[in-house]
Design a protein around this motif. Structure first.
Motif, short mmCIF file in Angstrom:
data_model
loop_
_atom_site.label_atom_id
_atom_site.label_comp_id
_atom_site.label_asym_id
_atom_site.label_seq_id
_atom_site.Cartn_x
_atom_site.Cartn_y
_atom_site.Cartn_z
N ASP A 79 -6.99 4.14 -1.99
CA ASP A 79 -5.55 3.94 -1.77
C ASP A 79 -4.93 3.41 -3.05
O ASP A 79 -5.58 2.72 -3.84
CB ASP A 79 -5.29 2.93 -0.65
CG ASP A 79 -5.37 3.53 0.74
OD1 ASP A 79 -5.63 4.74 0.87
OD2 ASP A 79 -5.17 2.76 1.71
N ASN A 93 -0.11 4.33 0.17
CA ASN A 93 -0.61 5.37 1.07
C ASN A 93 -0.17 5.21 2.51
O ASN A 93 0.06 6.19 3.20
CB ASN A 93 -2.14 5.43 1.00
CG ASN A 93 -2.62 5.88 -0.35
OD1 ASN A 93 -2.65 5.08 -1.29
ND2 ASN A 93 -2.96 7.14 -0.50
N ASN A 94 -0.08 3.97 3.00
CA ASN A 94 0.22 3.79 4.42
C ASN A 94 1.39 2.85 4.71
O ASN A 94 1.72 2.59 5.86
CB ASN A 94 -1.02 3.32 5.19
CG ASN A 94 -1.52 1.96 4.75
OD1 ASN A 94 -0.80 1.18 4.13
ND2 ASN A 94 -2.77 1.67 5.07
N LYS A 142 -6.36 -3.08 6.09
CA LYS A 142 -5.04 -2.56 5.72
C LYS A 142 -5.09 -1.53 4.61
O LYS A 142 -4.06 -0.98 4.23
CB LYS A 142 -4.13 -3.71 5.27
CG LYS A 142 -3.99 -4.83 6.28
CD LYS A 142 -3.14 -4.38 7.43
CE LYS A 142 -2.85 -5.56 8.37
NZ LYS A 142 -1.99 -5.17 9.45
N ASN A 184 0.84 -1.19 0.00
CA ASN A 184 0.00 0.00 0.00
C ASN A 184 0.88 1.25 0.00
O ASN A 184 1.60 1.51 0.96
CB ASN A 184 -0.91 -0.02 1.23
CG ASN A 184 -1.96 1.06 1.19
OD1 ASN A 184 -1.74 2.15 0.68
ND2 ASN A 184 -3.12 0.77 1.75
N GLU A 220 1.60 -0.35 4.40
CA GLU A 220 1.23 -1.73 4.75
C GLU A 220 1.65 -2.70 3.66
O GLU A 220 1.60 -2.39 2.48
CB GLU A 220 -0.28 -1.85 4.96
CG GLU A 220 -0.81 -1.17 6.19
CD GLU A 220 -0.56 -1.95 7.48
OE1 GLU A 220 -0.03 -3.10 7.43
OE2 GLU A 220 -0.91 -1.42 8.53
#
Length: 117
Positions: free
Chosen positions: A83, A50-51, A78, A48, A53
């Motif tokens: 995203d 965006n974050n 998640k 991911n 994960e």
């Protein structure tokens, strides 16, 4: 000796749905699967953007032309809809074969269309 190499990659695709109450896995538009040489049931890694994960799951075939990218079950925690993720699958190859192997990498557009390869 076997080594693990990138087999397929869907680079920067948008999450369209996250369904916590589904059994588990990632649903991917069939067109994206075909273009990236990923098959139903194949193990994939999800990264991911965006974050940060990272997780592993398996693929379920989505409707062709839908642009669908849906994280199901626990994986839905998640990601958030919209995203941007990278989907990667790997293969184990003999060392010499791996040196010559070329992965299938696609670059979908903003609507998860497979126009860019």
């Amino acid at each position: 000796m076997l080594i693990e190499v990138v087999k397929s990659k869907i680079h920067r695709v948008k999450v369209t749905q996250a369904d916590l109450n589904y059994i588990g896995s990632i649903t991917i538009d069939e067109d994206l699967m075909k273009a990236s040489n990923i098959i139903e049931g194949e193990k994939v890694q999800i990264v991911n953007i965006n974050n940060g994960e990272r997780l592993e799951t398996y693929v379920i075939k989505g409707e062709s032309g839908s642009g669908e990218i849906c994280l199901n079950g626990p994986a839905a925690r998640k990601v958030a809809v919209n995203d941007i993720i990278i989907i990667i699958s790997y293969a184990q190859l003999e060392f010499e074969e791996a040196k010559k192997f070329k992965p299938s990498v696609i670059f979908p557009d903003e609507t998860n269309n497979t126009l860019k390869t």
